[in-house]
Design a protein around this motif. Sequence first.
Motif, PDB file in Angstrom:
ATOM      1  N   ALA A   1       1.352   2.853  -5.517  1.00  0.00           N
ATOM      2  CA  ALA A   1       2.639   2.932  -4.783  1.00  0.00           C
ATOM      3  C   ALA A   1       3.894   3.552  -5.545  1.00  0.00           C
ATOM      4  O   ALA A   1       4.957   3.906  -4.995  1.00  0.00           O
ATOM      5  CB  ALA A   1       2.923   1.589  -4.289  1.00  0.00           C
TER       6      ALA A   1
ATOM      7  N   ILE B   1       5.670   5.777  -3.375  1.00  0.00           N
ATOM      8  CA  ILE B   1       6.781   5.667  -2.544  1.00  0.00           C
ATOM      9  C   ILE B   1       8.041   5.015  -3.359  1.00  0.00           C
ATOM     10  O   ILE B   1       9.164   5.339  -2.932  1.00  0.00           O
ATOM     11  CB  ILE B   1       6.275   4.334  -1.792  1.00  0.00           C
ATOM     12  CG1 ILE B   1       5.139   4.643  -0.769  1.00  0.00           C
ATOM     13  CG2 ILE B   1       7.539   3.643  -0.716  1.00  0.00           C
ATOM     14  CD1 ILE B   1       4.518   3.537  -0.177  1.00  0.00           C
TER      15      ILE B   1
ATOM     16  N   SER C   1       0.886  -1.130  -0.131  1.00  0.00           N
ATOM     17  CA  SER C   1       0.081  -0.130  -0.117  1.00  0.00           C
ATOM     18  C   SER C   1       0.795   1.249   0.014  1.00  0.00           C
ATOM     19  O   SER C   1       2.236   1.102  -0.044  1.00  0.00           O
ATOM     20  CB  SER C   1      -0.936   0.081   1.307  1.00  0.00           C
ATOM     21  OG  SER C   1      -0.073   0.068   2.343  1.00  0.00           O
ATOM     22  N   GLY C   2       0.321   2.168   0.149  1.00  0.00           N
ATOM     23  CA  GLY C   2       1.087   3.547   0.110  1.00  0.00           C
ATOM     24  C   GLY C   2       0.951   4.329  -1.514  1.00  0.00           C
ATOM     25  O   GLY C   2       0.495   3.754  -2.302  1.00  0.00           O
TER      26      GLY C   2
END
Length: 196
Positions: A126, A98, A94-95
Motif C-alpha cells: 500500500a 496509495i 489493502s491496495g
Amino acid sequence: MTADRETLRVYDTKAAEYARLVADTQNAQLAVFMEALPPGGHVLDLGCGPGNSAAAMAKAGFTVEATDASKEMIALASRHPGVTARLARFDEISGTDIYDGIWANFSLLHAERTEMPGHLAALRKALRPGGVFHLGMKTGDGAQRDGIGRFYTFYSVEALYDLLRSAGFSPVHQETGVEKGLAGTMDPWVVILSRG
C-alpha cells in the motif's frame, strides 16, 4: 482474522482516559516522520487511537486517512478537523501504491505473531515506492495480556528488523526508550523508520 475482542473492549471503555493520557505528548518521532514526507503527502495512520497524531499531520497539510478497530477511538479521531477516520482492522488495509507514509505507532503490537508478516507485506504494498513507514513497538519476548487486559506480542529489535526487511522495507533510523503507558507499567519500546 478477528481483532482481539478483549483488547478492543479495553480501548472502547478507556477511550477518553487514553485520549487524556496522550493529549500533551510531544512526539519527536512524529516530527521526524513528517519531515520525511513529501509536502501534502497522503498518510495512513494505522491504529490511530483518539487521532492526536492524525490531527497534527492534517494541521501540517497532509491528507490523512486514520483507521482503528475501536469504535470509540474512531469517534474521537473523527472530531479532528481534516482527519478522515474509519473503522478497520489491520487485515482490512489493502491496495497498491496509495500512501506516501504509514504511521503505525504502537498499534501493530496488538497483532498475533503469526499474522505480522502478512500485515507488513500488505502495508508495504500500500506504500508508494520510496514511501516512509514508521513502526512503534514495545520490546521483549513472547506474548501476554497487560494488567488491564490488552493483548501484546513482543519482539526484539533484531526480530523487527528481520520482519521489516522480509516485507520489503529498508530501515533507516531507530530510537529506543522506556515509558509509562495506560496500564501504569514502565515498558521498553523501539520506533523504527523505514523506506519502502
